[in-house]
Design a protein around this motif. Structure first.
Motif, PDB file in Angstrom:
ATOM      1  N   HIS A 260      56.018  80.980  46.956  1.00 48.75           N
ATOM      2  CA  HIS A 260      57.247  81.833  47.483  1.00 48.75           C
ATOM      3  C   HIS A 260      57.133  81.568  48.712  1.00 48.75           C
ATOM      4  O   HIS A 260      55.607  81.494  49.501  1.00 48.75           O
TER       5      HIS A 260
ATOM      6  N   THR B 141      49.702  87.754  56.130  1.00 51.93           N
ATOM      7  CA  THR B 141      49.678  87.660  54.818  1.00 51.93           C
ATOM      8  C   THR B 141      47.313  87.891  54.875  1.00 51.93           C
ATOM      9  O   THR B 141      46.729  87.092  55.440  1.00 51.93           O
TER      10      THR B 141
ATOM     11  N   GLU C  28      50.388  83.465  44.523  1.00 49.26           N
ATOM     12  CA  GLU C  28      48.763  83.935  44.457  1.00 49.26           C
ATOM     13  C   GLU C  28      48.721  84.218  42.569  1.00 49.26           C
ATOM     14  O   GLU C  28      49.377  84.718  42.183  1.00 49.26           O
TER      15      GLU C  28
ATOM     16  N   HIS D 235      57.491  82.544  53.587  1.00 45.72           N
ATOM     17  CA  HIS D 235      56.552  83.655  54.331  1.00 45.72           C
ATOM     18  C   HIS D 235      57.043  82.742  55.843  1.00 45.72           C
ATOM     19  O   HIS D 235      57.266  81.879  56.381  1.00 45.72           O
TER      20      HIS D 235
ATOM     21  N   HIS E 179      53.606  79.780  49.216  1.00 41.23           N
ATOM     22  CA  HIS E 179      52.333  79.919  48.758  1.00 41.23           C
ATOM     23  C   HIS E 179      52.175  80.553  47.597  1.00 41.23           C
ATOM     24  O   HIS E 179      53.261  81.428  46.941  1.00 41.23           O
TER      25      HIS E 179
HETATM   26 MN    MN Z   1      52.896  86.214  49.187  1.00 41.54          MN
END
Ligand code: MN
Length: 288
Positions: free
Chosen positions: A56, A63, A102, A58, A100
């Motif tokens: 997704h 972050t 996660e 940013h 990125h």
């Molecule tokens: Mn994120």
């Protein structure tokens, strides 16, 4: 005693992954440049898949990922691939655009528990080059029997190496049972304390884990006391001069910038590819 509670809001960021959102709160959008603060877990992973946040995008923010337990594998469109463990720091500067993922790695412990935070970038740095930094160890300091780790910014004589674009601080605080912990603060900063477990007393107020507790500017120190020990996290910074717009994963000073970022993500432009992620790419919601 001039400390204001902002109740956390429960929300689900992926199926079966509930988080407690501390920022933005109703009536409190920012603490210094901190514009987003989610507390997730402790999540029992067991036979489940744990955290599965697929690629997704940013813009306009940094972050900050901080863990208390477990591990998360970060991948981004710069080609970074980094495992993060408790008391390490991942800080990703989105600037003009990054993507990125996660995820809980293939080999993982039973539990994951941590914080996901965003720092808004001031307008003059909103289009900065994207970057990713990881720090294996952060400076710590004992205060009586309590232990303070400096994740971001400068505190007392300790300074985090994390790159930031406006004055900010973030501290992990492990409060020793029964011993008062005086914490010096920068009086030019506003601060907020998030107790994660254990009740924290501040004068005659009990700072419970269900809220973010806000301290306005002008304090040179606060004294915390945890009768049975506690884990808490403190964020702060100089009051942010702007009122950034948060929409989905984007922070910007105006709506056209957010609209263009959304279009670029939906059309596969600007953000680049995240190689190796297991979870699916996340589509942007409609922007009305
Ligand atoms: Mn994120």
């Amino acid at each position: 005693m001039g400390v204001e509670p902002y109740p956390l809001r429960e929300t689900e960021i992926q199926p079966r992954l509930r988080v407690r959102r501390a920022l933005p709160a109703s009536g409190r959008r920012l603490v210094g440049p901190w514009c987003f603060l989610d507390h997730f877990g402790p999540l029992e992973i067991g036979a489940g898949r744990g955290i599965q946040l697929g690629p997704h995008p940013h813009i306009g923010l940094q972050t900050v990922t901080w863990l208390f337990q477990g591990e998360i594998l970060h991948r981004d469109s710069l080609g970074s691939e980094q495992l993060i463990r408790p008391r390490q720091l991942n800080i990703m500067t989105a600037g003009r655009g990054i993507a990125h993922s996660e995820e809980t790695p293939a080999h993982h412990g039973d539990t994951v528990h941590g914080l996901q935070m965003w720092l808004a970038l001031p307008r003059e740095h909103a289009a900065a080059s994207p970057a990713f930094d990881h720090f294996d160890a952060l400076p710590t300091r004992e205060v009586g029997g309590s232990q303070v780790t400096v994740a971001v910014g400068r505190w007392c004589d300790k300074e985090s190496p994390a790159p930031v674009y406006s004055p900010a601080v973030a501290l992990e605080i492990r409060l020793d049972a029964g011993e008062p912990c005086p914490l010096p603060l920068d009086p030019d900063y506003e601060h907020a304390l998030l107790p994660l477990h254990g009740d924290v007393r501040f004068h005659d107020v009990t700072l419970t884990p269900g809220a973010l507790w806000y301290f306005d500017r002008g304090r040179r120190w606060i004294e915390l006391y945890a009768p049975t020990g506690a884990l808490a996290f403190l964020v702060g910074g100089e009051r942010f001069a702007e009122r950034p717009i948060l929409w989905w994963n984007f922070v910007a000073s105006d709506l056209p910038t957010i609209r263009r970022a959304r279009e670029d993500w939906e059309h596969g432009r600007r953000f680049g590819a995240v190689n190796g992620a297991s979870a699916a790419r996340v589509a942007a919601p409609p922007l009305r």
